[in-house]
Motif scaffolding. Structure first.
Motif, short mmCIF file in Angstrom:
data_model
loop_
_atom_site.label_atom_id
_atom_site.label_comp_id
_atom_site.label_asym_id
_atom_site.label_seq_id
_atom_site.Cartn_x
_atom_site.Cartn_y
_atom_site.Cartn_z
N MET A 1 10.56 -8.29 -7.18
CA MET A 1 9.79 -7.25 -6.48
C MET A 1 8.35 -7.74 -6.39
O MET A 1 7.80 -8.26 -7.35
CB MET A 1 9.89 -5.91 -7.19
CG MET A 1 9.55 -5.92 -8.67
SD MET A 1 8.27 -4.72 -9.16
CE MET A 1 6.76 -5.46 -8.56
N VAL A 2 7.76 -7.57 -5.20
CA VAL A 2 6.35 -7.93 -4.99
C VAL A 2 5.68 -6.78 -4.25
O VAL A 2 6.03 -6.49 -3.11
CB VAL A 2 6.19 -9.26 -4.21
CG1 VAL A 2 6.43 -10.44 -5.10
CG2 VAL A 2 7.11 -9.31 -3.00
N PHE A 3 4.77 -6.13 -4.93
CA PHE A 3 4.06 -4.99 -4.37
C PHE A 3 2.57 -5.30 -4.30
O PHE A 3 2.02 -5.96 -5.19
CB PHE A 3 4.24 -3.74 -5.25
CG PHE A 3 5.66 -3.29 -5.45
CD1 PHE A 3 6.65 -3.59 -4.53
CD2 PHE A 3 5.99 -2.54 -6.56
CE1 PHE A 3 7.95 -3.15 -4.72
CE2 PHE A 3 7.29 -2.09 -6.77
CZ PHE A 3 8.27 -2.40 -5.84
N ILE A 4 1.92 -4.80 -3.27
CA ILE A 4 0.46 -4.85 -3.22
C ILE A 4 -0.04 -3.44 -3.00
O ILE A 4 0.56 -2.67 -2.25
CB ILE A 4 -0.04 -5.80 -2.11
CG1 ILE A 4 -1.57 -5.89 -2.16
CG2 ILE A 4 0.42 -5.34 -0.73
CD1 ILE A 4 -2.15 -6.94 -1.23
N ASP A 5 -1.13 -3.11 -3.68
CA ASP A 5 -1.74 -1.82 -3.43
C ASP A 5 -3.23 -1.89 -3.69
O ASP A 5 -3.73 -2.83 -4.32
CB ASP A 5 -1.12 -0.71 -4.28
CG ASP A 5 -0.99 0.59 -3.48
OD1 ASP A 5 -2.00 1.00 -2.86
OD2 ASP A 5 0.10 1.19 -3.47
N LEU A 6 -3.93 -0.87 -3.18
CA LEU A 6 -5.36 -0.77 -3.38
C LEU A 6 -5.63 -0.26 -4.79
O LEU A 6 -4.99 0.71 -5.24
CB LEU A 6 -5.97 0.18 -2.35
CG LEU A 6 -5.80 -0.27 -0.90
CD1 LEU A 6 -6.22 0.85 0.05
CD2 LEU A 6 -6.61 -1.52 -0.63
N PHE B 1 0.82 -1.21 0.00
CA PHE B 1 0.00 0.00 0.00
C PHE B 1 0.85 1.26 0.00
O PHE B 1 0.55 2.24 0.68
CB PHE B 1 -0.96 -0.02 1.20
CG PHE B 1 -1.64 -1.36 1.39
CD1 PHE B 1 -2.49 -1.85 0.42
CD2 PHE B 1 -1.37 -2.14 2.50
CE1 PHE B 1 -3.10 -3.10 0.57
CE2 PHE B 1 -1.97 -3.38 2.66
CZ PHE B 1 -2.84 -3.86 1.69
N VAL B 2 1.91 1.22 -0.79
CA VAL B 2 2.88 2.32 -0.83
C VAL B 2 2.90 3.03 -2.18
O VAL B 2 3.20 4.22 -2.27
CB VAL B 2 4.30 1.77 -0.51
CG1 VAL B 2 5.38 2.78 -0.83
CG2 VAL B 2 4.39 1.34 0.94
N LEU B 3 2.58 2.33 -3.25
CA LEU B 3 2.78 2.87 -4.60
C LEU B 3 2.06 4.19 -4.82
O LEU B 3 2.55 5.05 -5.55
CB LEU B 3 2.30 1.85 -5.65
CG LEU B 3 3.08 0.53 -5.69
CD1 LEU B 3 2.42 -0.44 -6.66
CD2 LEU B 3 4.53 0.78 -6.08
N ARG B 4 0.90 4.36 -4.19
CA ARG B 4 0.13 5.60 -4.40
C ARG B 4 0.80 6.80 -3.75
O ARG B 4 0.41 7.94 -4.00
CB ARG B 4 -1.29 5.41 -3.86
CG ARG B 4 -2.13 4.45 -4.69
CD ARG B 4 -3.42 4.03 -4.00
NE ARG B 4 -3.14 3.23 -2.80
CZ ARG B 4 -3.25 3.68 -1.56
NH1 ARG B 4 -3.65 4.91 -1.32
NH2 ARG B 4 -2.98 2.89 -0.53
#
Length: 236
Positions: free
Chosen positions: A148-153, A123-126
């Motif tokens: 790289m593994v990212f999670i976001d809303l 939840f950082v990309l935004r």
């Protein structure tokens, strides 16, 4: 679909948002996500590991929930969390004194080239100000063939779900509840607006490829309310 034009707050403003809510952050996020954030983190952790990973960095570690999830799932010799919010880091240290945490700007990461097998964020990309610079930094500190593994809303794919349920939830429910519980209306207004205007998952996948990542994979969660992005740094 994203809404009208949106001017993202500057880095100092976003930092102040997070510094204003650390003590209530975990409880409020679980409440607003109907506790789905726990399930989503488990999915992120499972996608991150393929075997043999020894060095992990969690960017935007916040209060440490995702880093703790990684360490609970598997023992990692070197696991570091970094964040630009001292308020969040203070809460993370008070919860778990064993975590290795540092203050750092995600756009200028204080690590040597090819230091990590896995770089994650939740939840950082935004909150990223310069996405190309950020992703190049992630790629720089990853080992060859590192992940790289990212999670976001993100926004639900179903138009009915989006227009009748999720869009009103973002525009009215999150800001109102955030204002009531956290006493920090700007922080949760930012959360609401940043979700509404974040790029579509497929567009973000193309950005990853443009920066030089390969084997890009997307996993949609809860009808698109969240998305996991996974990609690898090339071997050469």
């Amino acid at each position: 679909m994203p809404l009208t034009a949106y001017e993202k707050p500057d880095a100092k403003s976003i930092q102040s948002f997070f510094d204003s809510i650390p003590s209530r952050y975990d409880a409020l996020n679980s409440f607003l996500s109907l506790s789905l954030d726990k399930t989503w983190r488990r999915q992120l952790v499972r996608m991150a590991f393929e075997g043999g990973e020894t060095h992990l960095l969690d960017i935007g570690v916040g209060t440490g929930k995702s880093l703790e999830a990684f360490l609970k799932y598997r023992s990692i010799p070197m696991a570091i969390g970094c964040d630009f919010s001292q308020g969040m880091l203070t809460v993370a240290r008070s919860k778990n004194k064993q975590l290795h945490l540092i203050a750092a700007d995600m756009h200028v990461l204080p690590f040597e080239n090819e230091s990590f097998d896995v770089v994650s964020s939740s939840f950082v990309l935004r909150s990223v100000q310069d996405m190309t610079l950020f992703l190049k930094e992630v790629k720089r500190i990853l080992k060859k063939d590192g992940k790289m593994v990212f999670i976001d809303l993100t926004r639900p794919e179903n138009p009915f779900f989006w227009h009748l349920l999720y869009k009103p939830y973002l525009q009215f429910y999150i800001p109102c509840v955030g204002r009531w519980i956290s006493k920090s209306p700007k922080a949760y207004q930012f959360l609401s607006e940043s979700i509404q205007h974040f790029v579509e998952p497929n567009q973000f996948a193309e950005i990853l490829k443009t920066v030089g990542f390969q084997d890009v994979k997307l996993k949609s969660l809860t009808g698109g309310a969240a998305t996991i992005f996974k990609a690898k740094k090339p071997m050469s």
